[in-house]
Design a protein around this motif. Sequence first.
Motif, PDB file in Angstrom:
ATOM      1  N   TRP A  53       0.862  -1.182   0.000  1.00 46.28           N
ATOM      2  CA  TRP A  53       0.000   0.000   0.000  1.00 46.28           C
ATOM      3  C   TRP A  53       0.897   1.231   0.000  1.00 46.28           C
ATOM      4  O   TRP A  53       1.428   1.597   1.047  1.00 46.28           O
ATOM      5  CB  TRP A  53      -0.892   0.051   1.235  1.00 46.28           C
ATOM      6  CG  TRP A  53      -2.149  -0.733   1.105  1.00 46.28           C
ATOM      7  CD1 TRP A  53      -2.672  -1.274  -0.015  1.00 46.28           C
ATOM      8  CD2 TRP A  53      -3.036  -1.050   2.181  1.00 46.28           C
ATOM      9  NE1 TRP A  53      -3.834  -1.923   0.270  1.00 46.28           N
ATOM     10  CE2 TRP A  53      -4.083  -1.804   1.606  1.00 46.28           C
ATOM     11  CE3 TRP A  53      -3.047  -0.775   3.544  1.00 46.28           C
ATOM     12  CZ2 TRP A  53      -5.147  -2.279   2.380  1.00 46.28           C
ATOM     13  CZ3 TRP A  53      -4.100  -1.247   4.307  1.00 46.28           C
ATOM     14  CH2 TRP A  53      -5.138  -1.992   3.724  1.00 46.28           C
ATOM     15  N   PRO A  54       1.122   1.899  -1.102  1.00 47.12           N
ATOM     16  CA  PRO A  54       1.861   3.167  -1.085  1.00 47.12           C
ATOM     17  C   PRO A  54       1.101   4.204  -0.245  1.00 47.12           C
ATOM     18  O   PRO A  54      -0.126   4.288  -0.324  1.00 47.12           O
ATOM     19  CB  PRO A  54       1.908   3.567  -2.561  1.00 47.12           C
ATOM     20  CG  PRO A  54       1.653   2.296  -3.318  1.00 47.12           C
ATOM     21  CD  PRO A  54       0.709   1.518  -2.465  1.00 47.12           C
ATOM     22  N   THR A  55       1.848   4.992   0.535  1.00 46.58           N
ATOM     23  CA  THR A  55       1.233   5.932   1.477  1.00 46.58           C
ATOM     24  C   THR A  55       1.824   7.320   1.321  1.00 46.58           C
ATOM     25  O   THR A  55       3.042   7.487   1.362  1.00 46.58           O
ATOM     26  CB  THR A  55       1.465   5.467   2.929  1.00 46.58           C
ATOM     27  OG1 THR A  55       1.022   4.126   3.069  1.00 46.58           O
ATOM     28  CG2 THR A  55       0.739   6.369   3.913  1.00 46.58           C
ATOM     29  N   SER A  56       0.957   8.328   1.169  1.00 48.56           N
ATOM     30  CA  SER A  56       1.416   9.711   0.991  1.00 48.56           C
ATOM     31  C   SER A  56       0.944  10.589   2.138  1.00 48.56           C
ATOM     32  O   SER A  56       0.213  10.142   3.036  1.00 48.56           O
ATOM     33  CB  SER A  56       0.902  10.267  -0.339  1.00 48.56           C
ATOM     34  OG  SER A  56      -0.516  10.298  -0.334  1.00 48.56           O
ATOM     35  N   TRP A  57       1.327  11.875   2.080  1.00 45.15           N
ATOM     36  CA  TRP A  57       0.907  12.837   3.100  1.00 45.15           C
ATOM     37  C   TRP A  57       0.282  14.036   2.404  1.00 45.15           C
ATOM     38  O   TRP A  57      -0.719  13.904   1.725  1.00 45.15           O
ATOM     39  CB  TRP A  57       2.085  13.201   4.008  1.00 45.15           C
ATOM     40  CG  TRP A  57       1.696  14.062   5.182  1.00 45.15           C
ATOM     41  CD1 TRP A  57       0.602  13.912   5.992  1.00 45.15           C
ATOM     42  CD2 TRP A  57       2.382  15.217   5.653  1.00 45.15           C
ATOM     43  NE1 TRP A  57       0.567  14.889   6.944  1.00 45.15           N
ATOM     44  CE2 TRP A  57       1.652  15.706   6.769  1.00 45.15           C
ATOM     45  CE3 TRP A  57       3.535  15.879   5.254  1.00 45.15           C
ATOM     46  CZ2 TRP A  57       2.052  16.841   7.475  1.00 45.15           C
ATOM     47  CZ3 TRP A  57       3.933  16.999   5.967  1.00 45.15           C
ATOM     48  CH2 TRP A  57       3.203  17.473   7.071  1.00 45.15           C
ATOM     49  N   MET A  62      -1.989  -2.628  -3.482  1.00 40.45           N
ATOM     50  CA  MET A  62      -3.301  -2.574  -2.853  1.00 40.45           C
ATOM     51  C   MET A  62      -3.993  -1.237  -3.047  1.00 40.45           C
ATOM     52  O   MET A  62      -5.109  -1.060  -2.583  1.00 40.45           O
ATOM     53  CB  MET A  62      -3.164  -2.861  -1.352  1.00 40.45           C
ATOM     54  CG  MET A  62      -2.468  -4.172  -1.047  1.00 40.45           C
ATOM     55  SD  MET A  62      -3.226  -5.603  -1.837  1.00 40.45           S
ATOM     56  CE  MET A  62      -4.761  -5.675  -0.953  1.00 40.45           C
ATOM     57  N   GLY A  63      -3.365  -0.284  -3.700  1.00 36.25           N
ATOM     58  CA  GLY A  63      -3.980   1.013  -3.939  1.00 36.25           C
ATOM     59  C   GLY A  63      -3.169   2.144  -3.360  1.00 36.25           C
ATOM     60  O   GLY A  63      -2.002   2.296  -3.691  1.00 36.25           O
ATOM     61  N   HIS A  64      -3.787   2.904  -2.445  1.00 36.46           N
ATOM     62  CA  HIS A  64      -3.091   4.078  -1.925  1.00 36.46           C
ATOM     63  C   HIS A  64      -3.610   4.482  -0.551  1.00 36.46           C
ATOM     64  O   HIS A  64      -4.794   4.309  -0.256  1.00 36.46           O
ATOM     65  CB  HIS A  64      -3.251   5.251  -2.878  1.00 36.46           C
ATOM     66  CG  HIS A  64      -2.322   6.375  -2.600  1.00 36.46           C
ATOM     67  ND1 HIS A  64      -1.012   6.386  -3.040  1.00 36.46           N
ATOM     68  CD2 HIS A  64      -2.483   7.512  -1.889  1.00 36.46           C
ATOM     69  CE1 HIS A  64      -0.424   7.480  -2.622  1.00 36.46           C
ATOM     70  NE2 HIS A  64      -1.297   8.182  -1.913  1.00 36.46           N
ATOM     71  N   LEU A  65      -2.719   5.043   0.273  1.00 38.16           N
ATOM     72  CA  LEU A  65      -3.088   5.542   1.600  1.00 38.16           C
ATOM     73  C   LEU A  65      -2.779   7.031   1.680  1.00 38.16           C
ATOM     74  O   LEU A  65      -1.683   7.436   1.289  1.00 38.16           O
ATOM     75  CB  LEU A  65      -2.289   4.842   2.697  1.00 38.16           C
ATOM     76  CG  LEU A  65      -2.428   3.346   2.925  1.00 38.16           C
ATOM     77  CD1 LEU A  65      -1.634   2.551   1.911  1.00 38.16           C
ATOM     78  CD2 LEU A  65      -1.912   2.992   4.324  1.00 38.16           C
TER      79      LEU A  65
END
Length: 731
Positions: free
Chosen positions: A354-358, A382-385
């Motif tokens: 799950w790539p995760t950004s801010w 899995m998409g994105h966070l």
Amino acid sequence: MKSNFKRLSFRAFRIPIFFTVLLGFTLLSPGRPACAMEPWAGLYFHPQANTNNDHAKFLTDFEALVKELKARGLNTVVFDMNYSAYRFTSDYRLNNASYPLNRGFTRSESRRMTEIARGNGMQVMVALQVLTHSVGNVFPTVYPRYMLAGRKWREGVRYTEHADWVEYHGTTYRCTSTRVASAGNAPGPKSPYWRAEPSNTRDPFNKEGEALVFKMVDELIDTFTVKGVKPEGFHIGSDEVGWWYENPEQATGKTSAQIYAMAITNAYNHIKSKNPEMEVIMWGDMLDAHWNGMPKSEQYNLSGRNTAAAIDLIPKGLIIADWRYEANQRYRYDDIRQVFPSVGEFIDKGFRVWPTSWNDVKATTDLVWTGNMEQARSGKVMGHLYSTWLMGMVPELKPLLADPGYQVPDAILSDINGSSKATYRQHYREIADSITATAKLIGIKQCRGSEYFCGSYPNCEDNTRKSGYRGGAFTAYSCRNNRSVSSTLKFPGDYRGYWKFNGDASDAAGRNSGALMNGATLIDDPQRGSVAKFGGYGPHVRVKDSKALDPGNGSLSVAAWFKAGASSVLGTIVSRDPAFKSFNLFLHQDGKIWFQTNGNNFYRFSKNGISYRDGKWHHVVAVFDSKVPTIAIYLDGVESSGTSMFIDGANDKSSRSDLFIGNNNGLGQYQFDGSIDDVMIFDRVLSPAEAKLLYQFNQKLPPLQGEGWGSGLRRQNPHPPPDLPLEGGGT
């Protein structure tokens, strides 16, 4: 996840509020919403009542936010029950603990949150830290004996503020002021330098503590199970390991990686043994050998815990949430390909990601597209966070999403000092803007159609991997109307001097060969081959004065590769005159580049916020345009022109000085401590494209699949690809 923002406070709450939007895939099972067959699109949410500690008002605000998110296509809520968000009742001591009035949600209130989410077609997940970040915060205050003990306090040892714990006369203390220990500043109840406080990491070998944490996990799963439907996933956190072993093998007989893997595996096995269909998620920073998984280093990363090898020891069924918040070197951003390589690296290790950004819109956009491209390649993204790490996001996120002109009120920022209010207000706005700009892109089945990625999905072409050098020319592929085209740019061969350090200090231009002096050596670098090495006091390369190297009143450009660690001394990369009459290219103590020419009152620094004293190779191009006059600085192919001073208009850079590489005068002044390679001097302005070209030519990019060649090879590769199309050609 982002420790500096975790320390933010909201009035007396002393914790952050944050969200994460998630996307992924799961199997449909009885009782689950229809969206379970779709990519997860959800909210990672920490419950906290921000309106007069009114839990009922919070639930109303939460429902309004869920409806707003659902209207935007989001379909999953992840309840982060850390930071004392939930009042545990399965253990009487945890039940009787003190919970802040705005948190400590009860079982019935938590179930109401679940009902709101399910009632609006949302999937539900739950999160609790099982090892790090004080295990949900209330745990160590009730059971300090289950936390990892501090090291024995010793005089003469330097202890770091908020990073070191010690044992002293049977009590654990946390350092509150960095200093060298002495009898006069020993820990104690009245010491201003220490505070009695358990560490923030659970002892992974204490089975009683582990069993209690697993009991908390079971209670949360049961609480968030409504009408027989269990949560779709459980997030065990385990990022940013704080306090850790000083010498793990000596203390336990296991390596750091083995200890960390043991804790993660035990938690995974416990959850899966009782809930075989439930997904288990963890953060990925401690598994990254270039980040917090690297060994602890005073120069490069104080947060390193040498845990990266655990990636080969933990179950492959885990989902890794890979958080990358900014498009810069800290997060290993590839500015040429505009991707984050770590996503593919975790996938190649056998995990789903799950790539995760801010809040950075560009970083978020590039990370979303990274995920899309890796999903097309592997089917394991899995998409994105989306994470926020700010206070008061309920009820603020709803109006931020609904109105692009909305700004959070001063009441939300009351705990922020005046000079920082504008910055934080901007962060709130950017978080909503990042979600708005990218939510509809997540999981989209099409090629990006950007400068570098185009084609027919799922066969998207990565043009940076096709681009490369052949016969002294660089053929660059790009996209036009979502179709690959190419153009050719020749390597700038009109240099006045070029020192490759391939076995000696000779000049590739054949005019100005140098000499290794005062202990300067050539070493074999694993990334760049033969490079010049400097250190101590005095080593340098000296090139005798030459008319060809005298810029006079004309323009000039200086380029070089360099690698250096922390230092309290200004370091010279290239110097034409120790009296500052001609030009000097320095690496400043704070890690910025400083280029000076045309007198000491004419100079420019690279941009603030990035230190290039990180022990990694970087490429710099400094350009002086005499016609303006002005200075431009490029680092790793991207312009990074920062603070400048242009008050000397004489424009006379003439000097009869020798040229020095490694220090400023041949005697050790402004000594560079590190390695330098491929120094080039031009008597003209290099264009931005040429600056990027020099960087691409020398950096190490992966080879073209199926070929022993690729863009960015430092030396001419003996196995070039077939002939490439010329200007305007297509594929």
